[in-house]
Design a protein around this motif. Structure first.
Motif, PDB file in Angstrom:
ATOM      1  N   SER A  66     -27.670   9.051 -84.896  1.00  0.00           N
ATOM      2  CA  SER A  66     -26.898  10.671 -85.398  1.00  0.00           C
ATOM      3  C   SER A  66     -26.701  11.368 -84.159  1.00  0.00           C
ATOM      4  N   MET A  70     -23.378  12.982 -82.449  1.00  0.00           N
ATOM      5  CA  MET A  70     -23.266  14.328 -82.227  1.00  0.00           C
ATOM      6  C   MET A  70     -22.742  14.607 -80.557  1.00  0.00           C
ATOM      7  N   ASN A 195     -18.216  14.854 -91.564  1.00  0.00           N
ATOM      8  CA  ASN A 195     -19.827  14.544 -91.830  1.00  0.00           C
ATOM      9  C   ASN A 195     -20.305  13.695 -90.910  1.00  0.00           C
ATOM     10  N   VAL A 196     -21.515  14.273 -89.964  1.00  0.00           N
ATOM     11  CA  VAL A 196     -21.911  13.462 -89.012  1.00  0.00           C
ATOM     12  C   VAL A 196     -22.833  12.233 -89.882  1.00  0.00           C
ATOM     13  N   SER A 303     -26.343  19.992 -82.790  1.00  0.00           N
ATOM     14  CA  SER A 303     -27.758  19.144 -83.280  1.00  0.00           C
ATOM     15  C   SER A 303     -28.650  20.163 -83.628  1.00  0.00           C
ATOM     16  N   TYR A 306     -27.903  20.452 -87.303  1.00  0.00           N
ATOM     17  CA  TYR A 306     -28.391  19.034 -87.785  1.00  0.00           C
ATOM     18  C   TYR A 306     -29.857  19.371 -88.192  1.00  0.00           C
ATOM     19  N   ARG A 310     -31.196  19.412 -91.825  1.00  0.00           N
ATOM     20  CA  ARG A 310     -31.797  18.160 -92.293  1.00  0.00           C
ATOM     21  C   ARG A 310     -33.331  18.196 -92.514  1.00  0.00           C
ATOM     22  N   VAL A 316     -28.506  18.467 -95.273  1.00  0.00           N
ATOM     23  CA  VAL A 316     -27.773  17.897 -94.279  1.00  0.00           C
ATOM     24  C   VAL A 316     -26.377  17.650 -94.431  1.00  0.00           C
ATOM     25  N   VAL A 319     -24.000  20.832 -92.854  1.00  0.00           N
ATOM     26  CA  VAL A 319     -24.001  20.872 -91.319  1.00  0.00           C
ATOM     27  C   VAL A 319     -22.720  21.300 -90.915  1.00  0.00           C
ATOM     28  N   THR A 320     -21.785  20.552 -91.100  1.00  0.00           N
ATOM     29  CA  THR A 320     -20.475  20.793 -90.544  1.00  0.00           C
ATOM     30  C   THR A 320     -19.771  22.055 -91.255  1.00  0.00           C
TER      31      THR A 320
END
Length: 341
Positions: A66, A70, A195-196, A303, A306, A310, A316, A319-320
């Motif tokens: 992850s 990122m 989405n990461v 990050s 995130y 998370r 989580v 995030v975006t």
């Protein structure tokens, strides 16, 4: 002592004074330390094993992917957006205006529409990835070649055509999505959301070298961006082949945006947020100073979001959404302050 002696002398170069130089490097070091701190937090939070032990590394390596994603996404978004805004001489526009994200949505929608939800599996993940990247880059290069090489070609016409094409692709995608059954539509929407956690990590062996070569190329050509920022007439008078350099830079932007979008999906305002903050904290024309700060800012923001969503708030998937929301608000603020595009 005269008044002129108390005023700090202005120096020639990317920094207006020694104070400006010190402030820039202080910001750069602070961002590096913040990036290291956030990385360690993401890797170590709630990791109950002894620090740097074998079991600790086993858990941390699961989170390392992850972090790499990122770093790649922010690298692509930062360099692509700063370069695109310099080439277009407009700090409001972003590469997404050229229809990259609409093309990504169309490819994903067309696969589900013609082959069904199982087509996403049978078509082959790497095949889809290569198809998306190839179509995005070819689309951009053909558009640039057509609209910049002609006698009447200019950048503003290219931007308008890109907006129209992007709108048309979006409308076609919407039409096909309405023809899908609810189950296929739900599967498709999950893939269209940036989405990461859903990144195509199996293809990092391909994405990392391509992004590295493209990004280093932009950084090595940063002085040309400084000249391009002066405008077409001045750049031409200084001996630069302006249109050729525009096509080169826009092609590099297309490669970075294709990689980022194909890796994690559309992220409309992340690049704008990164670039706007980078201009503010660097306050210089030199792209060799702006680009690394933009990347570090993007990595710390993404990050950091995130980590909070998370490991602290356990949300989580948002995030975006949060990052895009903040970027959209910054976009509106800049528009309202400038009063124009």
């Amino acid at each position: 002592m005269s008044a002129s002696d108390t005023v700090e002398e202005r120096s020639v170069g990317p920094f207006t004074s020694n104070t400006h130089r010190v402030r820039y490097y202080a910001v750069l070091v602070s961002l590096v330390l913040a990036a290291i701190a956030v990385t360690l937090l993401v890797m170590s939070w709630n990791n109950q094993f002894e620090l740097f032990s074998e079991r600790w590394w086993r858990v941390s390596k699961m989170r390392l992917t992850s972090i790499i994603v990122m770093a790649l996404v922010t690298f692509c978004q930062a360099l692509a957006t700063v370069t695109f805004q310099t080439v277009t001489n407009n700090r409001i526009l972003t590469p997404s205006i050229m229809g990259f994200e609409s093309l990504y949505v169309l490819v994903q929608t067309a696969i589900v529409y013609f082959f069904g939800a199982s087509g996403l599996v049978h078509f082959g993940e790497f095949g889809q990835f290569l198809l998306q990247v190839t179509m995005m880059v070819l689309f951009a290069v053909l558009l640039y070649s057509w609209l910049l090489s002609g006698r009447l070609g200019n950048l503003h016409v290219m931007l308008l055509v890109g907006i129209v094409i992007g709108t048309g692709l979006g409308a076609l995608s919407t039409f096909m999505q309405r023809m899908l059954n609810p189950n296929e539509f739900d599967i498709l929407r999950a893939r269209l959301f940036g989405n990461v956690g859903n990144a195509e990590t199996d293809f990092l062996w391909f994405v990392i070298p391509v992004c590295a070569v493209t990004g280093v190329t932009i950084w090595l050509l940063a002085r040309r961006l400084n000249v391009i920022a002066l405008g077409a007439d001045i750049a031409t008078n200084l001996g630069m082949q302006h249109k050729r350099q525009l096509m080169l830079m826009l092609t590099l932007v297309a490669i970075l945006m294709a990689m980022s979008t194909s890796l994690v999906g559309p992220m409309t305002f992340l690049g704008f947020l990164i670039a706007t903050l980078a201009y503010s904290v660097t306050d210089t024309y030199d792209h060799r100073r702006i680009l690394p700060v933009a990347w570090l800012l993007g990595y710390v923001i993404l990050s950091g979001a995130y980590f909070l969503l998370r490991h602290v708030l356990t949300a989580v998937d948002a995030v975006t959404i949060i990052v895009e929301l903040i970027g959209g608000l910054v976009f509106l603020i800049v528009i309202l302050r400038k009063g124009r595009l």
